[in-house]
Write an enzyme that holds these catalytic residues in place. Structure first.
Site, PDB file in Angstrom:
ATOM      1  N   CYS A 195      -8.953 -24.821  18.279  1.00 38.96           N
ATOM      2  CA  CYS A 195     -10.309 -25.002  18.947  1.00 38.96           C
ATOM      3  C   CYS A 195     -10.044 -26.685  19.133  1.00 38.96           C
ATOM      4  O   CYS A 195     -10.858 -26.251  20.367  1.00 38.96           O
ATOM      5  CB  CYS A 195     -11.399 -24.088  17.985  1.00 38.96           C
ATOM      6  SG  CYS A 195     -11.538 -22.174  17.741  1.00 38.96           S
ATOM      7  N   ASP A 213       1.002  -1.280  -0.345  1.00 37.56           N
ATOM      8  CA  ASP A 213       0.360   0.242  -0.166  1.00 37.56           C
ATOM      9  C   ASP A 213       0.983   1.029   0.556  1.00 37.56           C
ATOM     10  O   ASP A 213       2.558   1.406   0.267  1.00 37.56           O
ATOM     11  CB  ASP A 213      -0.902   0.075   1.300  1.00 37.56           C
ATOM     12  CG  ASP A 213      -2.059   1.121   1.434  1.00 37.56           C
ATOM     13  OD1 ASP A 213      -2.554   1.500  -0.035  1.00 37.56           O
ATOM     14  OD2 ASP A 213      -2.676   0.818   2.049  1.00 37.56           O
TER      15      ASP A 213
END
Length: 491
Positions: free
Chosen positions: A284, A93
């Site tokens: 998880c 960017d």
């Protein structure tokens, strides 16, 4: 034609493509996620992004690197790939975000493009003006003129094999977005980010986001890779891909983790509010919420960031598989049911069904009717258009039943939401659709519009419609010349 982007598969306006990035010597499969790397804060090392998550491309900020003396020296000396330890494509960017936040930056487009080239960026970005939503038209036009000057300045820089972004701005004015996209597409630049949509997403204005993307797509050719700047939440990937976006950049995985926020395809949860981890990713599977809460801040942030990346990359794989199977819109619909604002976005997407139909395959695996929105899908629109090319004459029975009658010259099936068709087409997509037994009013109304279209195209035919107790709103759409029979009452 832009020969660095090749389409492989399509569904709605979504596509699987190959973006060739010559300076990196790699080909990126799209849709692709570009994790944002803050040069000063390394939550997940780029090498881990590549080896564990399969990242083919990432994005970092060349303005921060240029403005930080030790980073600038390292980048110029080592090159971005060595400095970040990443072998895939690196997008940089330009500082436009800092310009939008602080109002001024000390670099021009030629300077930052040359710097991006010097440090080994594979895709550079000019200093455009990210015009936020809801500004005056005068400001949007003024900012757009500055952005178009930046694109011209970027074109004038010799960038060798480095690709260059051509941002599409225009605030929330669809005509300005379309005009900006046409101007960007007419340049020699390579990738087309739709900019300044983060405020829309942050305020859950997904319908307006879709209208912005649709306007930009109208101005771009099919060979234009589209980057939705700042779109990094997995809940909206399917929707944005179906609208025609190919690239996404995500700082959300790290920023949300820093605040103990846990991403899901239905939204965002806070770790403190979770009693279970509703995910199958490695993080998880190995931890309970109490385990993560017991970690020190750095460890907890890293684990949450890993989960956020797993769910993000998993959703993109799910999107790609849906494109290959031809059921992307079913996936969009399931995601739309997770949040009212996403449903608004899906409905806005279907407002552009004519544009979706142009790239939607004529044959797919199956059509599932899941809600009233399904009646507005491009497949239904395409079938209605085909009715103009299906002549019929004499006495015609249109029936929802499977039987026939010797008293009619022709007997056609009627299948909500598509409407009438010759029996010979019953085994052709999409008339093999899976529909619920309790057909809703929207499907009946859509079928009635199909009947009306057939009658309009064949004014000399005498038509009888044998329907299964259609709603009055649907029957009101049937031309007065059609004889109505209620099969439920007759039986």
């Amino acid at each position: 034609m832009r020969d660095h982007f090749e389409l492989r598969h399509a569904d709605a306006a979504g596509r699987i493509g190959e973006l060739t990035v010559p300076r990196a010597g790699v080909t990126v499969e799209t849709p692709a996620l570009m994790p944002v790397i803050n040069p000063n804060i390394e939550t997940i090392p780029p090498v881990q992004l590549e080896t564990e998550f399969g990242a083919q491309v990432l994005i970092t900020n060349s303005y921060i690197i240029r403005s930080t003396p030790d980073l600038r020296e390292r980048a110029l000396d080592e090159g971005l790939h060595s400095m970040l330890d990443f072998s895939g494509a690196i997008v940089t960017d330009s500082g436009s975000f800092q310009l939008a936040e602080y109002g001024e930056i000390d670099v021009t487009t030629p300077e930052i493009i040359e710097f991006q080239y010097d440090i080994g960026s594979d895709v550079g970005t000019p200093v455009d003006i990210p015009t936020p939503p809801d500004v005056s038209r005068e400001q949007a036009e003024r900012d757009l003129a500055t952005t178009e000057e930046a694109l011209a300045d970027a074109e004038a820089v010799d960038t060798g094999e480095m690709l260059v972004n051509a941002p599409v701005q225009g605030s929330t004015y669809p005509d300005l977005r379309e005009r900006a996209a046409r101007a960007a597409y007419d340049t020699d630049l390579d990738v087309f980010p739709v900019g300044a949509v983060v405020p829309l997403m942050n305020s859950y204005r997904y319908a307006e986001m879709i209208d912005v993307v649709a306007a930009a797509k109208r101005g771009l050719g099919a060979d234009a890779p589209v980057h939705l700047f700042g779109a990094g939440h997995p809940m909206m990937f399917a929707l944005a891909v179906a609208a025609g976006c190919d690239l996404f950049d995500s700082a959300a995985y790290a920023l949300y983790a820093r605040d103990d926020r846990y991403l899901t395809v239905r939204g965002t949860e806070h770790l403190d509010e979770l009693e279970y981890l509703p995910c199958e990713c490695p993080v998880c599977a190995r931890h309970a919420p109490d385990d993560l809460r017991a970690c020190d801040d750095a460890e907890r942030e890293r684990r949450l960031a890993e989960h956020n990346l797993h769910v993000s990359y998993g959703e993109l794989r799910r999107v790609k598989q849906a494109i290959r199977r031809g059921n992307l819109l079913e996936l969009v619909e399931s995601r739309a049911r997770g949040h009212p604002a996403m449903l608004d976005g899906y409905r806005a997407l279907l407002d552009h069904a004519a544009a979706l139909e142009r790239s939607d395959p004529v044959s797919k695996d199956a059509f599932f009717y899941l809600s009233a929105e399904s009646a507005r899908r491009p497949e239904v629109r395409r079938h209605h258009a085909r009715l103009d090319r299906l002549p019929v004459s004499g006495d015609v029975l249109l029936t929802e039943g499977k039987g026939g009658s010797d008293t009619y010259d022709h007997v056609w099936r009627v299948v909500p939401p598509f409407g009438p068709h010759p029996r010979e087409l019953s085994d052709a997509y999409p008339l093999t659709a899976e529909t619920p037994d309790r057909v809703d009013r929207a499907a009946q109304e859509s079928a009635a519009r199909g009947v009306a279209r057939l009658v309009d195209a064949n004014p000399d035919a005498t038509v009888t419609l044998a329907h299964d107790d259609w709603d009055a709103s649907a029957l009101a759409l049937v031309p007065d010349s059609v004889t109505l029979r209620n099969r439920v009452v007759d039986s």
